[in-house]
Design an enzyme around this catalytic site. Structure first.
Site, mmCIF file in Angstrom:
data_model
loop_
_atom_site.group_PDB
_atom_site.id
_atom_site.type_symbol
_atom_site.label_atom_id
_atom_site.label_comp_id
_atom_site.label_asym_id
_atom_site.label_seq_id
_atom_site.Cartn_x
_atom_site.Cartn_y
_atom_site.Cartn_z
ATOM 1 N N GLU A 14 47.049 23.838 10.638
ATOM 2 C CA GLU A 14 46.506 22.469 10.537
ATOM 3 C C GLU A 14 45.590 22.334 9.308
ATOM 4 O O GLU A 14 45.693 21.341 8.589
ATOM 5 C CB GLU A 14 45.738 22.132 11.824
ATOM 6 N N ARG A 68 48.235 14.211 13.128
ATOM 7 C CA ARG A 68 47.450 14.987 12.151
ATOM 8 C C ARG A 68 48.069 14.878 10.757
ATOM 9 O O ARG A 68 48.161 15.867 10.010
ATOM 10 C CB ARG A 68 47.343 16.464 12.567
ATOM 11 N N SER A 99 40.994 23.680 15.441
ATOM 12 C CA SER A 99 42.346 24.145 15.780
ATOM 13 C C SER A 99 43.027 24.649 14.520
ATOM 14 O O SER A 99 43.109 23.922 13.533
ATOM 15 C CB SER A 99 43.180 22.999 16.344
HETATM 16 C C1 LIG Z 1 34.763 22.971 15.333
HETATM 17 C C2 LIG Z 1 35.793 22.011 14.787
HETATM 18 C C3 LIG Z 1 36.403 21.088 15.627
HETATM 19 C C4 LIG Z 1 37.367 20.194 15.140
HETATM 20 N N1 LIG Z 1 37.914 19.298 16.011
HETATM 21 C C5 LIG Z 1 38.826 18.410 15.559
HETATM 22 C C6 LIG Z 1 39.401 17.444 16.458
HETATM 23 O O1 LIG Z 1 39.064 17.387 17.641
HETATM 24 N N2 LIG Z 1 40.318 16.577 15.962
HETATM 25 C C7 LIG Z 1 40.691 16.591 14.642
HETATM 26 O O2 LIG Z 1 41.530 15.762 14.264
HETATM 27 N N3 LIG Z 1 40.154 17.480 13.776
HETATM 28 C C8 LIG Z 1 39.240 18.378 14.196
HETATM 29 N N4 LIG Z 1 38.701 19.294 13.328
HETATM 30 C C9 LIG Z 1 39.140 19.303 11.916
HETATM 31 C C10 LIG Z 1 38.198 18.515 10.960
HETATM 32 O O3 LIG Z 1 36.993 18.223 11.575
HETATM 33 C C11 LIG Z 1 38.830 17.211 10.496
HETATM 34 O O4 LIG Z 1 40.070 17.453 9.874
HETATM 35 C C12 LIG Z 1 37.946 16.449 9.497
HETATM 36 O O5 LIG Z 1 38.450 15.161 9.290
HETATM 37 C C13 LIG Z 1 37.807 17.162 8.162
HETATM 38 O O6 LIG Z 1 36.792 16.515 7.435
HETATM 39 P P1 LIG Z 1 36.103 17.152 6.171
HETATM 40 O O7 LIG Z 1 35.240 16.120 5.543
HETATM 41 O O8 LIG Z 1 35.428 18.407 6.532
HETATM 42 O O9 LIG Z 1 37.364 17.426 5.238
HETATM 43 P P2 LIG Z 1 37.641 18.662 4.236
HETATM 44 O O10 LIG Z 1 37.835 19.899 5.034
HETATM 45 O O11 LIG Z 1 36.617 18.687 3.173
HETATM 46 O O12 LIG Z 1 39.034 18.212 3.607
HETATM 47 C C14 LIG Z 1 40.193 18.145 4.387
HETATM 48 C C15 LIG Z 1 41.322 17.504 3.553
HETATM 49 O O13 LIG Z 1 40.991 16.141 3.274
HETATM 50 C C16 LIG Z 1 40.944 15.899 1.853
HETATM 51 N N5 LIG Z 1 39.807 14.975 1.636
HETATM 52 C C17 LIG Z 1 38.532 15.145 2.064
HETATM 53 N N6 LIG Z 1 37.790 14.056 1.734
HETATM 54 C C18 LIG Z 1 38.613 13.203 1.085
HETATM 55 C C19 LIG Z 1 38.434 11.925 0.477
HETATM 56 N N7 LIG Z 1 37.244 11.274 0.489
HETATM 57 N N8 LIG Z 1 39.502 11.347 -0.130
HETATM 58 C C20 LIG Z 1 40.728 11.950 -0.147
HETATM 59 N N9 LIG Z 1 40.952 13.163 0.405
HETATM 60 C C21 LIG Z 1 39.909 13.781 1.006
HETATM 61 C C22 LIG Z 1 40.729 17.279 1.226
HETATM 62 O O14 LIG Z 1 41.234 17.319 -0.091
HETATM 63 C C23 LIG Z 1 41.513 18.163 2.189
HETATM 64 O O15 LIG Z 1 42.877 18.106 1.858
HETATM 65 C C24 LIG Z 1 37.729 20.210 13.771
HETATM 66 C C25 LIG Z 1 37.095 21.123 12.912
HETATM 67 C C26 LIG Z 1 36.147 22.014 13.408
HETATM 68 C C27 LIG Z 1 35.456 22.978 12.464
#
Ligand SMILES: Cc1cc2nc3c(=O)[nH]c(=O)nc-3n(C[C@H](O)[C@H](O)[C@H](O)COP(=O)(O)OP(=O)(O)OC[C@H]3O[C@@H](n4cnc5c(N)ncnc54)[C@H](O)[C@@H]3O)c2cc1C
Length: 338
Positions: free
Chosen positions: A334, A164, A238
């Protein structure tokens, strides 16, 4: 490039937490990032890069310029003897990418089906589920530097993927906007079905040689049964990372709590199940203010309706203190706390 002022971020984070972005810019390609860098006011202002908002906890209004990444497009860019290379815009939904690859006969991402968020955020925390991590399917990515405006292509070694974790959570955090990601899907396809929940489904369905779509369907069914759907209950998945400890530390904890759930890692260290520890401290199903611990999975904190970010963090700190008090382990959140 679209610049908006006073934008509510509540619809843009899966926890459903209230916060207002003073300035929000929608990024649809590298040229938009360069326009921000060259802009007389925006260029020097601090930035926050936003994807789907599924891994953040918003605790306040945001004075930073919020760059909402909306780069689109998915295509097969190369067919090699041992792999397909698929490229996706950073603003595409990760799950929609998984669906697209399966529909086009390009398997390999099915174990990571239904992970919320965008393609661009997937390398940031090296997303993973059911035995496969992004780094196992990663080829390269394109990013634009927010200081120089230069576009770069980065391979796996520079990304420094860990559990992660990646360089985008450290030296390149809010410095590099990821605009496109390329994935390497190995040929021939081999199912990854070692994970206990998947092995059980295979057994129950009497399937010995599953198709990629079957694996994806099992993963989706397992996830729907375990995790709250952010569309109905606000959450960020998580909330804490599973802590990794030395064998000595683990032996010490087992001495006191013989039932602790733990997994030996290839490097000799041991991963402890944070959810089990939180449950053991009696937190499952509890509510503090308008934030709570999900009834079916103690690792997930939820918005019971109308919660604010500080309530979520108060609950998180109380959990950290009880786990530290009982196990001597400091749990690390996380999601990114903003
Ligand atoms: C119900 C649920 C289940 C989940 N299950 C998992 C799982 O099984 N495994 C897992 O690994 N994660 C899981 N997650 C966490 C999440 O889905 C991941 O971390 C996902 O990659 C976040 O994507 P996002 O676009 O929403 O990022 P955001 O929440 O918008 O951003 C997260 C971080 O990434 C940075 N960021 C976003 N986009 C970019 C970009 N284009 N360039 C540079 N930096 C960027 C942001 O600045 C921030 O620091 C889960 C979340 C939820 C709500």
């Amino acid at each position: 490039m679209q610049i908006e002022s006073g934008v509510s971020l509540k619809p843009y984070n899966t926890f459903g937490l209230p916060a207002v972005a003073q300035t929000l810019v929608r990024i649809t390609g590298d040229a938009d990032v360069r326009r921000v860098v060259d802009h007389p006011q925006l260029g020097r202002a601090p930035k926050f890069i936003l994807g789907g908002g599924s891994n953040i906890v918003l605790t306040r209004d945001m004075p930073q310029v919020v760059l909402k990444v909306e780069v689109r497009g998915i295509r097969l860019v190369e067919t090699r003897e041992n792999a397909w290379i698929v490229e996706a815009g950073a603003g595409e939904s990760w799950h929609e990418l998984v669906v697209w690859t399966l529909a086009h006969g390009l398997p390999g991402l099915e174990n990571m089906a239904l992970i919320p968020g965008t393609v661009g955020a997937a390398p940031v925390q090296n997303i993973g589920a059911y035995g496969v991590e992004l780094k196992d399917r990663f080829e390269s990515l394109d990013a634009v530097d927010l200081v120089t405006g230069r576009s770069v292509t980065l391979g796996p070694s520079i990304c420094a993927f860990g559990y992660r974790d990646s360089v985008f959570k450290h030296s390149l955090a809010n410095r590099s906007v990821i605009t496109r990601v390329r994935l390497r899907l190995p040929r021939p396809w081999q199912p990854v079905v070692g994970y206990l929940d998947i092995a059980r489904r295979m057994h129950d369905d009497g399937v010995a040689a599953p198709t990629p779509q079957q694996v994806a369907d099992w993963v989706c069914a397992i996830r729907r049964a375990k995790l709250p759907d952010p569309a109905t209950i606000g959450n960020a998945g998580s909330f804490f990372k599973n802590p990794v400890v030395s064998p000595e530390q683990c032996r010490d904890i087992i001495g006191r709590d013989p039932e602790i759930v733990h997994y030996p890692l290839p490097d000799g260290t041991i991963k402890l199940a944070a959810g089990w520890m939180i449950d053991a401290c009696g937190w499952k199903g509890k509510t503090v203010g308008k934030a709570g611990v999900y009834e079916k999975q103690a690792l997930v904190l939820v918005n019971r309706g109308g919660a604010i970010g500080s309530e979520v963090m108060t609950l998180a700190r109380a959990i950290q203190e009880s786990v530290y008090g009982r196990f001597g382990i400091r749990l690390e959140p996380e999601p990114v706390v903003v």
